[in-house]
Design a protein around this motif. Structure first.
Motif, PDB file in Angstrom:
ATOM      1  N   PRO A 167      47.733  44.701  35.309  1.00 52.07           N
ATOM      2  CA  PRO A 167      47.174  44.785  33.958  1.00 52.07           C
ATOM      3  C   PRO A 167      48.238  44.506  32.897  1.00 52.07           C
ATOM      4  N   PHE A 168      47.800  43.962  31.768  1.00 53.86           N
ATOM      5  CA  PHE A 168      48.745  43.754  30.666  1.00 53.86           C
ATOM      6  C   PHE A 168      49.173  45.092  30.091  1.00 53.86           C
ATOM      7  N   VAL A 169      48.225  45.968  29.887  1.00 53.04           N
ATOM      8  CA  VAL A 169      48.534  47.286  29.348  1.00 53.04           C
ATOM      9  C   VAL A 169      47.544  48.292  29.927  1.00 53.04           C
ATOM     10  N   LEU A 170      48.028  49.464  30.280  1.00 51.62           N
ATOM     11  CA  LEU A 170      47.160  50.508  30.804  1.00 51.62           C
ATOM     12  C   LEU A 170      46.449  51.222  29.661  1.00 51.62           C
ATOM     13  N   ASN A 171      45.164  51.507  29.856  1.00 50.03           N
ATOM     14  CA  ASN A 171      44.449  52.379  28.927  1.00 50.03           C
ATOM     15  C   ASN A 171      43.573  53.317  29.743  1.00 50.03           C
ATOM     16  N   GLU A 172      42.799  54.154  29.081  1.00 49.10           N
ATOM     17  CA  GLU A 172      42.019  55.184  29.770  1.00 49.10           C
ATOM     18  C   GLU A 172      41.071  54.583  30.795  1.00 49.10           C
ATOM     19  N   GLN A 173      40.544  53.404  30.501  1.00 52.74           N
ATOM     20  CA  GLN A 173      39.578  52.794  31.405  1.00 52.74           C
ATOM     21  C   GLN A 173      40.273  52.049  32.535  1.00 52.74           C
ATOM     22  N   VAL A 174      41.276  51.269  32.187  1.00 51.52           N
ATOM     23  CA  VAL A 174      41.969  50.459  33.184  1.00 51.52           C
ATOM     24  C   VAL A 174      42.700  51.333  34.206  1.00 51.52           C
ATOM     25  N   VAL A 175      43.244  52.472  33.785  1.00 48.36           N
ATOM     26  CA  VAL A 175      44.017  53.298  34.694  1.00 48.36           C
ATOM     27  C   VAL A 175      43.141  53.894  35.794  1.00 48.36           C
ATOM     28  N   GLN A 176      41.812  53.872  35.605  1.00 52.66           N
ATOM     29  CA  GLN A 176      40.888  54.350  36.634  1.00 52.66           C
ATOM     30  C   GLN A 176      40.457  53.244  37.597  1.00 52.66           C
ATOM     31  N   TYR A 177      40.799  52.011  37.287  1.00 52.43           N
ATOM     32  CA  TYR A 177      40.425  50.870  38.123  1.00 52.43           C
ATOM     33  C   TYR A 177      41.211  50.912  39.433  1.00 52.43           C
ATOM     34  N   GLU A 178      40.652  50.391  40.517  1.00 51.28           N
ATOM     35  CA  GLU A 178      41.306  50.488  41.820  1.00 51.28           C
ATOM     36  C   GLU A 178      41.541  49.151  42.526  1.00 51.28           C
ATOM     37  N   ASP A 179      40.752  48.151  42.237  1.00 51.29           N
ATOM     38  CA  ASP A 179      40.779  46.920  43.033  1.00 51.29           C
ATOM     39  C   ASP A 179      41.867  45.962  42.553  1.00 51.29           C
ATOM     40  N   TRP A 180      43.119  46.364  42.728  1.00 52.54           N
ATOM     41  CA  TRP A 180      44.231  45.646  42.118  1.00 52.54           C
ATOM     42  C   TRP A 180      44.755  44.491  42.955  1.00 52.54           C
ATOM     43  N   ILE A 181      44.444  44.432  44.245  1.00 49.76           N
ATOM     44  CA  ILE A 181      44.926  43.322  45.072  1.00 49.76           C
ATOM     45  C   ILE A 181      43.730  42.676  45.753  1.00 49.76           C
ATOM     46  N   LEU A 182      43.493  41.429  45.414  1.00 49.69           N
ATOM     47  CA  LEU A 182      42.370  40.678  45.959  1.00 49.69           C
ATOM     48  C   LEU A 182      42.787  39.976  47.245  1.00 49.69           C
ATOM     49  N   LYS A 183      41.987  40.159  48.300  1.00 49.58           N
ATOM     50  CA  LYS A 183      42.177  39.415  49.541  1.00 49.58           C
ATOM     51  C   LYS A 183      41.034  38.415  49.628  1.00 49.58           C
ATOM     52  N   PHE A 184      41.345  37.146  49.386  1.00 47.21           N
ATOM     53  CA  PHE A 184      40.334  36.114  49.202  1.00 47.21           C
ATOM     54  C   PHE A 184      40.438  35.077  50.303  1.00 47.21           C
ATOM     55  N   ASP A 185      39.335  34.857  51.014  1.00 47.27           N
ATOM     56  CA  ASP A 185      39.271  33.842  52.059  1.00 47.27           C
ATOM     57  C   ASP A 185      38.463  32.667  51.525  1.00 47.27           C
ATOM     58  N   PRO A 186      39.105  31.583  51.109  1.00 45.27           N
ATOM     59  CA  PRO A 186      38.383  30.483  50.468  1.00 45.27           C
ATOM     60  C   PRO A 186      37.435  29.734  51.406  1.00 45.27           C
ATOM     61  N   GLU A 187      37.751  29.694  52.680  1.00 43.00           N
ATOM     62  CA  GLU A 187      36.912  28.949  53.602  1.00 43.00           C
ATOM     63  C   GLU A 187      35.671  29.732  54.023  1.00 43.00           C
ATOM     64  N   ALA A 188      35.776  31.043  54.124  1.00 40.17           N
ATOM     65  CA  ALA A 188      34.662  31.878  54.578  1.00 40.17           C
ATOM     66  C   ALA A 188      33.790  32.379  53.437  1.00 40.17           C
ATOM     67  N   ASP A 189      34.111  32.024  52.207  1.00 40.06           N
ATOM     68  CA  ASP A 189      33.341  32.471  51.052  1.00 40.06           C
ATOM     69  C   ASP A 189      33.244  34.002  51.012  1.00 40.06           C
ATOM     70  N   SER A 190      34.350  34.694  51.259  1.00 37.55           N
ATOM     71  CA  SER A 190      34.311  36.155  51.282  1.00 37.55           C
ATOM     72  C   SER A 190      35.580  36.721  50.657  1.00 37.55           C
ATOM     73  N   PHE A 191      35.502  37.959  50.277  1.00 42.01           N
ATOM     74  CA  PHE A 191      36.678  38.621  49.732  1.00 42.01           C
ATOM     75  C   PHE A 191      36.554  40.122  49.931  1.00 42.01           C
ATOM     76  N   GLU A 192      37.676  40.784  49.817  1.00 42.52           N
ATOM     77  CA  GLU A 192      37.748  42.238  49.855  1.00 42.52           C
ATOM     78  C   GLU A 192      38.958  42.646  49.034  1.00 42.52           C
ATOM     79  N   TYR A 193      39.198  43.954  48.929  1.00 42.30           N
ATOM     80  CA  TYR A 193      40.292  44.431  48.103  1.00 42.30           C
ATOM     81  C   TYR A 193      41.204  45.369  48.876  1.00 42.30           C
TER      82      TYR A 193
END
Length: 377
Positions: free
Chosen positions: A176-202
Motif C-alpha cells: 500500500p502507498f499509505v496505511l489507513n484504518e481500512q487498508v490496515v485490515q486488508y489481507e490479500d497482499w500477495i497475489l499468486k496468479f496463473d495466467p495460463e489456467a485463468d486462476s488466482f489465489e492469495y
C-alpha cells in the motif's frame, strides 16, 4: 503473432490461502548465542560490472543464466532496458530497449518485473505483460481486481518488494502507498496468479496491531519479501516488526529476526497542499529494509537501520547504525553484521554478491561476495 489474453475477473477462481492456514504460529527468539561480525571480515571476492554511459545506477537486482556455450550471463532491467553482462569479467554483452506504447509497449511506468531465461514479465498498472528479451510482447493478462477494502485498482510493488515466478504462477506483492484504518485490515497482499489456467489465489497476512500507531505514514506501508524455492515459502519483512512473516501451503507463522539494537519508530504525517493531501515519513525513524535469500549459502539476510544517516540525527549526536541479521536455512537467527551502508545483492553460481558502489571509478560498479562459513559452524 502476439497472444492477447484479457482474463475477466469474474472468470477467475479466488482461493484465499488464509483458508489453508487459519492458525497463527509464533516462534520465539532463538536462545543460541548470536555472533557479531564486521562486514569487511566476510568479504572473499569482488566483482566489477562496467556501467553504460546511459545508466546512472546499476542497482543490485540481477539474475544469472547459463548459455548454450556454458557461459554465465547476468541480466537486469533498468529504466526500460535489459542489460546483459558476462560473468565473471563484467562486460556488457547486449542491451535491449522496450517501447512504452504500441503493440510491443510495456507502459511508461512498471511497478515490477521478473526475468526468466527467455522471457521477462512486467507488472504494468493492472496488467501482467510477458515479453521476450528482444523487445517483443508475447502476451498481456489483466490481473484480478482487489476488493474495495484495498482502496486501489493498481498493483504496487514499491521500494524493493519483488515479483517471483513459481511453477506456472507469478507471485506479485502489492504494497500500500499509505496505511489507513481500512487498508490496515486488508489481507490479500500477495497475489499468486496463473495466467495460463485463468486462476488466482492469495498469500494472505494482516498488519500487526501495533501498526495502528503508524497510520497515514507512507514509510510504514512498505514491505519487502523473498521466496525460498527449495522450501516453497514466502518470507515477508515489515518495516516496524522484529519478526518475519512466513507463508506457504498450510503454513503461516512468525519468526524472530530482530536486531539487538534499540529501534525507535517515528511516525511521519500529512499536510494539505491546495486540493491535495501530502503524506510524508520521518526519515530519522528506525526501520527494517531489504531482505534477500542467498541461494548457495542457504542464509536469509535482513537489513535493519536502527539510526539512519541523516543530517538531523548527526546534529543530535547520533552515530548512524546499520545492521544485517543472518538466519540459517531453518530461519534461526545466527549472526548480526555491522554494515557500512544500506545495500542489497544478488545470487551467482559462486555465491551471493552485495553492492558496494564505485570504489575505483564511476565507469564500473563493485559487488563483494561474502562467506558465511564461520557464522554457520
Amino acid at each position: 503473432m502476439i497472444q492477447n489474453k484479457m482474463i475477466a475477473t469474474k472468470r477467475l477462481m479466488r482461493i484465499s490461502m488464509v483458508l489453508l492456514f487459519p492458525f497463527w504460529i509464533s516462534c520465539e527468539k532463538d536462545p543460541e548465542q548470536i555472533v557479531e561480525v564486521n562486514f569487511e571480515d566476510l568479504v572473499v571476492d569482488t566483482l566489477y560490472l562496467e556501467k553504460s554511459p546511459n545508466t546512472k545506477e546499476l542497482g543490485y537486482d540481477f539474475s544469472f543464466f547459463e548459455t548454450e556455450e556454458n557461459r554465465i550471463v547476468l541480466k537486469t532491467f533498468i529504466d526500460g532496458t535489459i542489460y546483459e553482462y558476462s560473468y565473471p569479467d563484467g562486460r556488457i554483452l547486449r542491451t535491449q530497449d522496450y517501447e512504452q506504447e504500441g503493440p510491443n509497449g510495456i507502459g511508461s511506468f512498471n511497478q515490477g518485473y521478473f526475468i526468466e531465461e527467455d522471457f521477462i514479465w512486467f507488472l504494468s498498472e493492472v496488467n501482467l505483460i510477458k515479453a521476450d528479451h528482444f523487445g517483443r510482447v508475447i502476451a498481456r493478462y489483466a490481473l484480478p481486481e482487489a476488493n474495495e477494502n484495498r482502496q486501489s485498482v493498481n498493483y504496487s510493488t514499491r521500494m524493493g518488494a519483488k515479483v517471483f515466478r513459481v511453477g506456472s504462477s507469478v507471485l506479485i506483492p502489492d504494497a500500500p502507498f499509505v496505511l489507513n484504518e481500512q487498508v490496515v485490515q486488508y489481507e490479500d497482499w500477495i497475489l499468486k496468479f496463473d495466467p495460463e489456467a485463468d486462476s488466482f489465489e492469495y498469500l494472505s497476512f494482516q498488519w500487526p496491531e501495533n501498526y495502528q500507531q503508524f497510520l497515514n505514514d507512507p514509510g510504514f506501508g512498505r514491505y519487502q519479501n523473498s521466496y525460498l524455492h527449495n522450501q516453497n515459502i514466502m518470507v515477508v519483512s515489515l518495516p516496524a516488526s522484529d519478526s518475519l512473516i512466513v507463508l506457504g501451503k498450510g503454513l503461516k507463522k512468525k519468526v524472530y529476526a530482530g536486531t539487538r539494537e534499540p529501534m525507535n519508530y517515528l511516525k511521519g504525517g500529512q499536510s494539505q497542499q491546495g486540493e491535495w493531501v501530502v503524506f510524508f515519513q520521518d526519515n530519522n525513524s528506525s526501520k527494517y529494509s531489504g531482505i534477500s535469500w542467498a541461494e548457495k549459502e542457504q542464509v536469509l539476510l535482513r537489513q535493519a537501520i536502527p539510526i539512519p544517516d541523516t543530517k538531523e540525527n548527526r546534529e543530535d549526536g547520533k552515530i548512524p547504525i546499520l545492521k544485517m541479521v543472518v538466519l540459517d536455512s531453518s530461519l534461526r537467527l545466527k549472526a548480526e553484521i555491522d554494515m557500512p551502508f544500506e545495500t542489497g545483492g544478488f545470487n551467482t553460481p559462486d555465491g551471493f554478491y552485495i553492492w558496494i558502489g564505485n570504489p575505483h571509478s564511476e565507469d564500473e560498479v563493485a559487488y563483494v561476495r561474502l562467506s558465511f562459513d564461520d557464522i554457520l559452524e
